[in-house]
Design a protein around this motif. Sequence first.
Motif, short mmCIF file in Angstrom:
data_model
loop_
_atom_site.label_atom_id
_atom_site.label_comp_id
_atom_site.label_asym_id
_atom_site.label_seq_id
_atom_site.Cartn_x
_atom_site.Cartn_y
_atom_site.Cartn_z
N GLY A 150 -18.45 11.05 -5.97
CA GLY A 150 -18.92 10.22 -7.07
C GLY A 150 -18.37 8.81 -7.10
N ARG A 151 -17.66 8.40 -6.04
CA ARG A 151 -17.05 7.08 -6.01
C ARG A 151 -17.62 6.23 -4.88
N GLN A 152 -17.73 4.93 -5.14
CA GLN A 152 -18.07 4.01 -4.06
C GLN A 152 -16.81 3.51 -3.38
N TRP A 153 -15.82 3.13 -4.18
CA TRP A 153 -14.53 2.67 -3.67
C TRP A 153 -13.46 3.64 -4.12
N VAL A 154 -12.28 3.53 -3.59
CA VAL A 154 -11.33 4.64 -3.70
C VAL A 154 -10.54 4.66 -5.00
N ALA A 155 -10.47 3.53 -5.72
CA ALA A 155 -9.68 3.50 -6.95
C ALA A 155 -10.28 2.50 -7.93
N ALA A 156 -9.96 2.70 -9.21
CA ALA A 156 -10.40 1.80 -10.27
C ALA A 156 -11.93 1.67 -10.25
N ASP A 157 -12.45 0.51 -10.62
CA ASP A 157 -13.90 0.35 -10.77
C ASP A 157 -14.54 -0.49 -9.68
N GLY A 158 -13.77 -0.92 -8.69
CA GLY A 158 -14.34 -1.77 -7.66
C GLY A 158 -13.44 -1.84 -6.45
#
Length: 229
Positions: A150-158
């Motif tokens: 469910g993530r595009q990048w590995v942490a936080a929002d970007g």
Amino acid sequence: MPLPTLHYHPLSSYCHKLLIALDELGVEVDKRLLNLGDPTQREAFLALWPLGKMPLLEDQGRVIAETSIIIEHLQRRHAPPGRALIPADAEQALEVRLWDRLFDLYVMTPMQAFTADLLRPEAQRDPLNVAQAREALLKSYALIDRHLQGRQWVAADGFSMADCAAAPALFYAVTYVPLSEDQPRLAAYFERLMDRPSVARTVEQARPFFEFYPGRAGLARRFFEPEGR
């Protein structure tokens, strides 16, 4: 005001991490290519930083070491407004720092064990250490693949400092331990990283030096295709 001075080498994985961050932050530095094989350069560099590890930043009389610390320093002191790799939100910042550490310690470090072993004379190689490094990478791959759901990048929002750490760690790690079909999220994330302009530019700058990389046999042809290969 003079630009900060960066001592680096375009083949180094930790230098890749910082070069990606510089690109993302929009920060300019005076890049000084470091050849530790040259006795004069090595002596001068050790005088700056006795541990002899790169990259190293000099900024207004300060010597700043360790990639994560350098990135945070550059974000605080030199990045233009709106450019950040560590979020202002405290909880998100902790998540970024956690995954930055995980990639450095559990992907970058075992990957480097393979490189170090190849640099040793044949009689001094350590198959057990290499086997342990392989197992460590496989465990890390599984953890990252699960986390990426469910993530595009590995942490936080970007895109963050954690992704800056992930790109070179994975780029070199897969030359020794390729990703498997059981890790589709990690494989897709790897491709997103390689397509990121800051990462692509960093890899392109390193391309002339890949012939000196001990694990070059595992590099994909899109990154390295020497004559006659």
